[in-house]
Design a protein around this motif. Structure first.
Motif, PDB file in Angstrom:
ATOM      1  N   ALA A 236       0.859  -1.200   0.000  1.00 15.85           N
ATOM      2  CA  ALA A 236       0.000   0.000   0.000  1.00 15.85           C
ATOM      3  C   ALA A 236       0.882   1.232   0.000  1.00 15.85           C
ATOM      4  CB  ALA A 236      -0.900   0.003   1.231  1.00 15.85           C
ATOM      5  N   CYS A 237       0.489   2.220  -0.798  1.00 11.69           N
ATOM      6  CA  CYS A 237       1.275   3.443  -0.919  1.00 11.69           C
ATOM      7  C   CYS A 237       0.517   4.604  -0.294  1.00 11.69           C
ATOM      8  CB  CYS A 237       1.580   3.724  -2.377  1.00 11.69           C
ATOM      9  SG  CYS A 237       2.904   4.929  -2.577  1.00 11.69           S
ATOM     10  N   LYS A 238       1.271   5.657   0.052  1.00  9.31           N
ATOM     11  CA  LYS A 238       0.645   6.829   0.683  1.00  9.31           C
ATOM     12  C   LYS A 238       0.300   7.890  -0.349  1.00  9.31           C
ATOM     13  CE  LYS A 238       3.880   5.949   4.343  1.00  9.31           C
ATOM     14  NZ  LYS A 238       5.228   6.277   4.740  1.00  9.31           N
ATOM     15  N   CYS A 239       0.630   7.649  -1.620  1.00  7.68           N
ATOM     16  CA  CYS A 239       0.429   8.706  -2.614  1.00  7.68           C
ATOM     17  C   CYS A 239      -1.049   8.817  -2.989  1.00  7.68           C
ATOM     18  CB  CYS A 239       1.265   8.419  -3.855  1.00  7.68           C
ATOM     19  SG  CYS A 239       0.714   6.981  -4.783  1.00  7.68           S
ATOM     20  N   SER A 240      -1.411   9.966  -3.570  1.00 11.22           N
ATOM     21  CA  SER A 240      -2.765  10.184  -4.066  1.00 11.22           C
ATOM     22  C   SER A 240      -2.700  11.362  -5.029  1.00 11.22           C
ATOM     23  CB  SER A 240      -3.723  10.516  -2.922  1.00 11.22           C
ATOM     24  OG  SER A 240      -3.330  11.741  -2.330  1.00 11.22           O
ATOM     25  N   ARG A 269       4.787  10.219 -11.899  1.00 12.20           N
ATOM     26  CA  ARG A 269       4.606   8.833 -11.488  1.00 12.20           C
ATOM     27  C   ARG A 269       5.200   8.670 -10.094  1.00 12.20           C
ATOM     28  NH1 ARG A 269       2.910   4.653 -14.577  1.00 12.20           N
ATOM     29  NH2 ARG A 269       2.953   5.569 -16.640  1.00 12.20           N
ATOM     30  N   CYS A 270       4.510   7.956  -9.222  1.00  9.37           N
ATOM     31  CA  CYS A 270       5.034   7.703  -7.873  1.00  9.37           C
ATOM     32  C   CYS A 270       6.118   6.627  -7.968  1.00  9.37           C
ATOM     33  CB  CYS A 270       3.896   7.237  -6.964  1.00  9.37           C
ATOM     34  SG  CYS A 270       4.483   6.695  -5.350  1.00  9.37           S
ATOM     35  N   HIS A 271       7.313   6.937  -7.434  1.00 15.21           N
ATOM     36  CA  HIS A 271       8.400   5.954  -7.468  1.00 15.21           C
ATOM     37  C   HIS A 271       8.006   4.663  -6.752  1.00 15.21           C
ATOM     38  CE1 HIS A 271      11.405   8.437  -9.242  1.00 15.21           C
ATOM     39  NE2 HIS A 271      11.364   9.344  -8.283  1.00 15.21           N
ATOM     40  N   TYR A 272       7.333   4.820  -5.618  1.00 11.86           N
ATOM     41  CA  TYR A 272       7.078   3.674  -4.751  1.00 11.86           C
ATOM     42  C   TYR A 272       6.076   2.672  -5.314  1.00 11.86           C
ATOM     43  CZ  TYR A 272       9.904   5.089  -0.810  1.00 11.86           C
ATOM     44  OH  TYR A 272      10.971   5.381  -0.009  1.00 11.86           O
ATOM     45  N   CYS A 273       5.023   3.183  -5.997  1.00 14.59           N
ATOM     46  CA  CYS A 273       3.969   2.246  -6.432  1.00 14.59           C
ATOM     47  C   CYS A 273       3.727   2.307  -7.937  1.00 14.59           C
ATOM     48  CB  CYS A 273       2.673   2.511  -5.673  1.00 14.59           C
ATOM     49  SG  CYS A 273       1.934   4.086  -6.108  1.00 14.59           S
ATOM     50  N   ASN A 274       4.423   3.238  -8.618  1.00 14.87           N
ATOM     51  CA  ASN A 274       4.327   3.385 -10.072  1.00 14.87           C
ATOM     52  C   ASN A 274       2.959   3.885 -10.533  1.00 14.87           C
ATOM     53  OD1 ASN A 274       5.966   3.361 -12.315  1.00 14.87           O
ATOM     54  ND2 ASN A 274       5.230   1.380 -13.031  1.00 14.87           N
TER      55      ASN A 274
HETATM   56 ZN   LIG Z   1       2.563   5.685  -4.640  1.00 12.60          ZN
END
Ligand SMILES: [Zn+2]
Length: 292
Positions: A236-240, A269-274
Motif C-alpha cells: 500500500a502506498c501513501k500517494c494520491s 509517477r510515484c516511485h514507490y507504487c508506479n
Molecule cells: Zn505511490
C-alpha cells in the motif's frame, strides 16, 4: 493462502519470532513495477524484510530500508509500517542476471555485494533514528541480520525468500528470530537446529503449511506464547492525486503557468507504487492563481 504476519515468543520470554507470508504483495510489486525475475527476487526479499522488521522495531510510525549497493539493480527502497502495509521499488527494475552458482536468483550480485544498508526508524514521535551498516553480501537476509546485531548487540536469525515461476510469484515470506536478554545457548542451538532441518520457507509454503504450523516447527522444543493473531499485510502506498497536486505548489506561480500554457498539463509517477498522476490545464491555472 492470504498474506499474513504472526508474532510469538517462547513462554520464558527469551526468544521472539515474527513470521510472515508475502506472496501476494510481492506479486503486486512485480506487476506494478514490471520487475524482472532478479528484481522480483531482490525487491521481494527487501519488502518481506520491511514487513518483518516493522513490528519488531516500532509500534507506530514506520521503518525505511535503503540498500545502496554497487550492483546493477541500483538502490532498493522499502518502507513498512507495523500496521501491515509496505511499499518499495528498485532503481533499475529490468535488470536480469544469470542464476548464481547455487542455482538461485543472484540477488547478492544484483544489489551488491559491496555498499551499505541504511535503516531509518520513525517511531511516530517525530524523531527519526538512522543507522547505516556495510552490506554483508547484498543477499538481504544477511544484511538485515547485521543491522539487528549492530543496533542492539543481540543475536538474531533472518530468513527471507521468494520463489518464482514463469507465471509470477509462487511463494514469498520469511521470519526473524530475536534473542532477547538472558536467552540461553541451549535454546538457541535448538532453534538453529530446527531452522536447519526446517528446509526452505517457500517450499513449506507451497506444500500448504500455514504460519502457525511453521512457527511451531521453528520453536519445536519450547513452549510457545502467541503475541498476536495472524494479521493481514499488503502493498500500500501513501500517494494520491491530492498529494501530487499539493506537491506542485512548491513551484513558483510562473512555472505552474508555463506548465499550463506550454505543456497543457502536469504528469508524474510515484516511485514507490508506479501510479500515474495527471493534472489538467484548468486545475493548473487554478493552482497558479492560488500560488504566491
Ligand atoms: Zn505511490
Amino acid at each position: 493462502m492470504k498474506d499474513g504476519i504472526l508474532k510469538a515468543m517462547t513462554s520464558d520470554g527469551k526468544i521472539l519470532v515474527v513470521i510472515a507470508t508475502t506472496t501476494h504483495l510481492v506479486e503486486d510489486a512485480r506487476k506494478r513495477h514490471g520487475l524482472s525475475f532478479t528484481a522480483t527476487a531482490a525487491l521481494g526479499r527487501a519488502l518481506t524484510a520491511g514487513v518483518l522488521l516493522a513490528p519488531v522495531l516500532c509500534r507506530e510510525g514506520q521503518v525505511a530500508l535503503r540498500f545502496d549497493g554497487n550492483g546493477p539493480l541500483g538502490k532498493v527502497f522499502v518502507d513498512a509500517s507495523p500496521k501491515g502495509t509496505v511499499r518499495g521499488y528498485v532503481e533499475n527494475p529490468q535488470v536480469e542476471l544469470p542464476l548464481n552458482s547455487l542455482g538461485n536468483f543472484d540477488v547478492g550480485g544484483a544489489i551488491g555485494p559491496d555498499g551499505t544498508l541504511q535503516v531509518t526508524l520513525d517511531n511516530g514521535t517525530g524523531r527519526c533514528y538512522v543507522s547505516t551498516v556495510e552490506l554483508v553480501s547484498g543477499e538481504v537476509g544477511e544484511d538485515v541480520n547485521r543491522y539487528l546485531v549492530y543496533s542492539d548487540q543481540a543475536g538474531s536469525i533472518v530468513v527471507v525468500g521468494a520463489h518464482l515461476s514463469k507465471n509470477g510469484v509462487e511463494a514469498a515470506g520469511g521470519l526473524i528470530v530475536r534473542l532477547l536478554p538472558d536467552h540461553d545457548e541451549e535454546t538457541i542451538c535448538q532453534i538453529e537446529n530446527n531452522i536447519t532441518t526446517f528446509g526452505s520457507f517457500t517450499f513449506l509454503m507451497r506444500r500448504g503449511m500455514g504460519l502457525e504450523g511453521m512457527l511451531k516447527r521453528i520453536l519445536t522444543g519450547s513452549d510457545v506464547l502467541m503475541l498476536t493473531e495472524e494479521k493481514p499485510i499488503s502493498f500500500a502506498c501513501k500517494c494520491s492525486k491530492e498529494r501530487f497536486t499539493e506537491a506542485l505548489k512548491i513551484f513558483p506561480k510562473s512555472e505552474i503557468l508555463s506548465m499550463a500554457e506550454e505543456d497543457g498539463q502536469a504528469e508524474g509517477r510515484c516511485h514507490y507504487c508506479n501510479e500515474y498522476y495527471h493534472i489538467g490545464k484548468d486545475r493548473l491555472l487554478d493552482l497558479a492563481g492560488g500560488a504566491i
